[in-house]
Structure formats: C-alpha cells, structure tokens
Scaffold this motif. Structure first.
Motif, mmCIF file in Angstrom:
data_model
loop_
_atom_site.group_PDB
_atom_site.id
_atom_site.type_symbol
_atom_site.label_atom_id
_atom_site.label_comp_id
_atom_site.label_asym_id
_atom_site.label_seq_id
_atom_site.Cartn_x
_atom_site.Cartn_y
_atom_site.Cartn_z
ATOM 1 N N LEU A 8 0.823 -1.206 0.000
ATOM 2 C CA LEU A 8 0.000 0.000 0.000
ATOM 3 C C LEU A 8 0.861 1.260 0.000
ATOM 4 N N GLN A 9 1.969 1.235 0.717
ATOM 5 C CA GLN A 9 2.869 2.391 0.692
ATOM 6 C C GLN A 9 3.458 2.599 -0.709
ATOM 7 N N CYS A 10 3.750 1.498 -1.399
ATOM 8 C CA CYS A 10 4.245 1.616 -2.775
ATOM 9 C C CYS A 10 3.197 2.275 -3.658
ATOM 10 N N LEU A 11 1.929 1.883 -3.496
ATOM 11 C CA LEU A 11 0.863 2.508 -4.278
ATOM 12 C C LEU A 11 0.801 4.001 -4.004
ATOM 13 N N MET A 12 0.877 4.390 -2.736
ATOM 14 C CA MET A 12 0.836 5.806 -2.387
ATOM 15 C C MET A 12 1.956 6.581 -3.078
ATOM 16 N N ALA A 13 3.167 6.015 -3.048
ATOM 17 C CA ALA A 13 4.295 6.674 -3.701
ATOM 18 C C ALA A 13 4.078 6.762 -5.205
ATOM 19 N N CYS A 14 3.501 5.702 -5.783
ATOM 20 C CA CYS A 14 3.216 5.720 -7.224
ATOM 21 C C CYS A 14 2.210 6.802 -7.568
ATOM 22 N N ILE A 15 1.166 6.954 -6.757
ATOM 23 C CA ILE A 15 0.174 8.012 -7.007
ATOM 24 C C ILE A 15 0.849 9.375 -6.973
ATOM 25 N N LYS A 16 1.684 9.599 -5.969
ATOM 26 C CA LYS A 16 2.353 10.898 -5.839
ATOM 27 C C LYS A 16 3.218 11.198 -7.057
ATOM 28 N N CYS A 17 3.770 10.148 -7.677
ATOM 29 C CA CYS A 17 4.660 10.328 -8.827
ATOM 30 C C CYS A 17 3.934 10.152 -10.162
ATOM 31 N N GLY A 18 2.616 10.003 -10.130
ATOM 32 C CA GLY A 18 1.870 9.895 -11.374
ATOM 33 C C GLY A 18 2.029 8.566 -12.079
ATOM 34 N N ASN A 19 2.276 7.498 -11.322
ATOM 35 C CA ASN A 19 2.442 6.166 -11.889
ATOM 36 C C ASN A 19 1.236 5.293 -11.573
ATOM 37 N N ALA A 20 1.038 4.249 -12.379
ATOM 38 C CA ALA A 20 0.106 3.178 -12.046
ATOM 39 C C ALA A 20 0.877 2.064 -11.359
ATOM 40 N N CYS A 21 0.145 1.151 -10.698
ATOM 41 C CA CYS A 21 0.782 0.146 -9.853
ATOM 42 C C CYS A 21 0.115 -1.212 -10.077
ATOM 43 N N LEU A 22 0.933 -2.239 -10.285
ATOM 44 C CA LEU A 22 0.455 -3.609 -10.460
ATOM 45 C C LEU A 22 1.096 -4.474 -9.386
ATOM 46 N N LEU A 23 0.249 -5.066 -8.527
ATOM 47 C CA LEU A 23 0.740 -5.821 -7.376
ATOM 48 C C LEU A 23 0.575 -7.318 -7.599
ATOM 49 N N ARG A 24 1.646 -8.045 -7.360
ATOM 50 C CA ARG A 24 1.583 -9.508 -7.278
ATOM 51 C C ARG A 24 2.072 -9.899 -5.894
ATOM 52 N N SER A 25 1.218 -10.594 -5.134
ATOM 53 C CA SER A 25 1.573 -11.037 -3.791
ATOM 54 C C SER A 25 1.484 -12.551 -3.709
ATOM 55 N N GLY A 26 2.148 -13.103 -2.694
ATOM 56 C CA GLY A 26 1.978 -14.513 -2.390
ATOM 57 C C GLY A 26 0.614 -14.750 -1.767
ATOM 58 N N PRO A 27 0.259 -15.997 -1.488
ATOM 59 C CA PRO A 27 -1.096 -16.325 -1.053
ATOM 60 C C PRO A 27 -1.392 -16.062 0.414
ATOM 61 N N ARG A 28 -0.393 -15.736 1.224
ATOM 62 C CA ARG A 28 -0.616 -15.719 2.667
ATOM 63 C C ARG A 28 -1.418 -14.521 3.167
ATOM 64 N N ALA A 29 -1.496 -13.442 2.407
ATOM 65 C CA ALA A 29 -2.213 -12.249 2.877
ATOM 66 C C ALA A 29 -3.322 -11.844 1.912
ATOM 67 N N LEU A 30 -3.898 -12.804 1.223
ATOM 68 C CA LEU A 30 -4.859 -12.468 0.165
ATOM 69 C C LEU A 30 -6.123 -11.816 0.694
ATOM 70 N N HIS A 31 -6.624 -12.249 1.866
ATOM 71 C CA HIS A 31 -7.838 -11.628 2.405
ATOM 72 C C HIS A 31 -7.573 -10.153 2.755
ATOM 73 N N THR A 32 -6.422 -9.895 3.361
ATOM 74 C CA THR A 32 -6.063 -8.512 3.704
ATOM 75 C C THR A 32 -5.932 -7.663 2.446
ATOM 76 N N LEU A 33 -5.259 -8.203 1.437
ATOM 77 C CA LEU A 33 -5.065 -7.455 0.201
ATOM 78 C C LEU A 33 -6.397 -7.217 -0.521
ATOM 79 N N ALA A 34 -7.296 -8.190 -0.461
ATOM 80 C CA ALA A 34 -8.609 -8.002 -1.086
ATOM 81 C C ALA A 34 -9.381 -6.880 -0.396
ATOM 82 N N ALA A 35 -9.296 -6.814 0.939
ATOM 83 C CA ALA A 35 -9.962 -5.735 1.675
ATOM 84 C C ALA A 35 -9.339 -4.383 1.341
ATOM 85 N N LEU A 36 -8.003 -4.349 1.248
ATOM 86 C CA LEU A 36 -7.328 -3.105 0.864
ATOM 87 C C LEU A 36 -7.673 -2.719 -0.569
#
Length: 400
Positions: free
Chosen positions: A129-157
């Motif tokens: 999420l911090q990476c996304l914030m930095a990308c927004i500030k710099c006018g970038n888009a963001c594509l996240l690939r995560s492992g399976p252990r935090a998928l529920h948290t990432l879906a909520a975010l």
C-alpha cells in the motif's frame, strides 16, 4: 487462462491507466491520497477482519495489520500529500543555469512519471500500500503480485483503494491486484522488460529471492535481515577504524579475512570497549585475540565477528547463509571486489570507495538522499525507496 496471459492483460490495462495518471496535476494526486487516507480509516474494521482471517490467530505474523498499522498507513498518505510534487522538477546539469550574467544554453533534467510500476511481495500488504501511495504521488500506475498468505487482507485493501480511486475519478486499473499468486505469474511479470520499467520487492524467502535474481527488469528491494560486512585481507587499518566509529557498525554481521585479523583486532577491541559495544566472535577470532570471554555491555548493540580463510571461503559463507540479505558490504582491493560482484549472491556496495562517515545513510530512510547500493550485474538496488526512485529524467536544453 495461463499465468502469462493473466500478466499480459493486467499490464495492458495498467499501461493505459498509467497514461492517464501521468497527466494528473499535483492537486489531483494529492486529492487521491487524501481520499485514500479517509477510505482506509472508514474500512478499518473490514481490513482488520481480513487480517485476522489471514493470520489464523497468529498476531505476530509478519504480514499482520492491526488497528495502529492501518492508522499509520492513513497517516503516511496524508504525509505524502503535503510533500512537493516531484513531477516537473527541473534539475540543472551545469553551473551556468543560476548565473544571471551567463548567456547561452544550459542542460537540465526534467523529472517525469515512470509509467506502470510492478510491486512483488511474499506477503506484505502494508508495504504494497505504501508503494501505491508513492506511485500516485509520482503519477504512476501500480500492479501488485503477492503470495497467497495475505490475500484476504489485500482483497480488503483493494476494495478500499477502488473506492478511493472512484471518488476522485481516477482509473480503476491505476491499482491492480494480480489474481494469480503462483510462481509462474511472478516469473512472467519479471520477464516483461519491454513494458515494466521497475519492480518494487519485499520478502526474503529463498524461493522468492531466487526468482527475483532472475528478473529481467530493475528491482528496488529494501531487503530484510542483517547486512554482511566482508573485510578482505587488502583492507587498511584506517578503513576499519573509520567504519567502527560510524553508528552503523553494530548493525552489521562482520566477516573478516583471517590474514588481516591480527592487524585490525586490537583496534576493534579498543573501540568496542570505548564505545560500549558488546563484542563476540567465533573460534578464529578468539584464537587470534586470546579472548575467552566476550567484551559485554548488556544494554548496548552487539558486534559479532566471524573469520574466513580467504575470499573463496567468504563467498561460500555469503552464498550459503547470505541469500535474502539486503546487501554485502566490502572493504578490499579491486580484484577482490570484482570477484565478489561476479560471484556473491547478494547485493554489493564498494564502501571503501565511499566516505565512510556517510555509511549510516544506508540504513536511514529519513535521510534526504540515502546512499543506495547498486549491483550493476544483477540490476538490484537495495535500500530505502524514495519518491525520486519512482520517476524518470528527461534531459532538456534551455536558453538563458
């Protein structure tokens, strides 16, 4: 749909969104960050429920988010919106640019958005999420690939992020959570060197780190664990003494060539006693200095020293135990460092070519311009991520 096609479709959507993000004014990006902070606080309960589901009762899980962590993430978004917009900044390249009496042309660099930035993690929703914030500030888009252990948290975010983007009329693909969490998707993502200028990474599992090392695109990888400091037999006493007096000395895992150890050991012991470091060592260290008991200061940092009988033995230890470490620091001559660069399976920075009193900035994210170790062969950068790392420079020429 196979992993490669899933990645390609996500990249296509993100590339289109990145063009829209690059055209945003500073106030629009700050509005998005403000909306994101508000949405995180509004969705705190659902995010915490998702985190509890991921953690299965393990509150100390490294990917866990608690209420304080969610609030800190919201505070981070609000902190970023108060910073100056990095895009459009002009950085002069010559000394005549600010001289009112000079006439002619000056060269400068114009800071501009990077485009679509990949974020790859084992399980680190807060970092993502911090990476996304930095990308927004710099006018970038963001594509996240995560492992399976935090998928529920990432879906909520992801739901909270989607709501925030919609509230300020930004394209939804400005942030995408890749649905495929398998290793094939990670490998496919890191092979897209023509479409992705940069990946931000977090994690140090052996399989994850091994995949990152095969990346075809540059990676910013803060790394976790303790950096290894290798002192080659060609190191000078002055270099070692200078390093011992920097604040970072006790935050390193010291690996010293047995041949140089007798020369530097007395200074290490003397400075440790005066600086109230706790000092321990392996059997090679104790045999050299005749130390049966370590120098101890229980409330102070510890310097732990290991010995290596030559560079090959040091490389064996680094490659056996140093995988996933953020970097290897080295004091030694050109030949030694060249061999380390070719064969060490961690990042590398040649600290004996840098002012050693600046070394502390390697571990200080608050520093204005941290020194970051760069391994040109494997194209890794290790250290804190700054906004300027998420921008490109376009060279311009101006009349004055």
């Amino acid at each position: 749909m196979n992993a490669h096609n899933t990645v390609l479709q996500a990249i296509e959507r993100g590339t289109i969104a990145a063009r829209d993000m690059a055209r945003l004014d500073a106030w629009q990006k700050d509005e998005a960050l403000s909306a994101l902070a508000a949405t995180l606080r509004r969705h705190r309960a659902s995010i915490l429920d998702a985190a509890a589901s991921d953690n299965s009762g393990k509150t100390d899980a490294p990917w866990s988010l608690d209420a304080d962590a969610v609030d800190r993430l919201a505070d981070t978004a609000e902190h970023l919106l108060r910073l100056a917009d990095p895009i459009g900044q002009v950085i002069p390249l010559d000394s005549n640019a600010d001289d009112p009496a000079a006439k002619g042309w000056s060269a400068a660099r114009l800071r501009m958005p990077m485009g679509l930035v990949a974020v790859v993690t084992e399980a680190a929703p807060g970092y993502a999420l911090q990476c996304l914030m930095a990308c927004i500030k710099c006018g970038n888009a963001c594509l996240l690939r995560s492992g399976p252990r935090a998928l529920h948290t990432l879906a909520a975010l992801d739901a909270a992020i989607g709501e925030a983007l919609k509230a300020v009329n930004l394209p939804r693909p400005a942030f995408q959570l890749l649905s495929d969490t398998g290793p094939e998707a990670l490998t496919a993502l890191l092979a897209e060197s023509d479409r992705l200028p940069l990946a931000l990474a977090w994690g140090n599992g052996e399989t994850f780190a091994a995949t990152l090392r095969k990346s075809q695109i540059p990676i910013l990888w803060p790394g976790t664990g303790t950096p290894i400091l290798y002192i080659h037999r060609s190191a000078t006493l002055e270099q070692v003494e200078h390093l011992l007096q920097t604040p970072v000395a006790a935050h390193l895992r010291w690996l010293i060539d047995a041949e140089v150890l007798p020369k530097v050991a007395p200074s290490i012991i003397d400075i440790a006693e005066r600086s109230t470091f706790t000092l321990t060592g392996d059997s090679g260290w104790r045999a050299t200095v005749g130390q049966t008991e370590p120098v101890t200061h229980p409330t102070q940092p510890t310097i732990s020293i290991e010995t290596a009988d030559g560079l090959d033995m040091a490389l064996d230890l680094i490659n056996r135990e140093g995988r996933g470490q953020p970097l290897v620091l080295a004091i030694g001559d050109y030949d030694a460092q060249s061999q380390l660069l070719r064969e060490a399976e961690s990042g590398l920075i040649h600290i004996n070519t840098l002012p050693l009193n600046d070394l502390y900035t390697l571990f200080d994210p608050a520093a204005e311009d941290p020194v970051i170790g760069y391994n040109a062969q494997r194209r890794f950068v290790f250290g804190p991520v700054r906004l300027s790392d998420l921008t490109l420079h376009k060279t311009i020429h101006r009349a004055f």
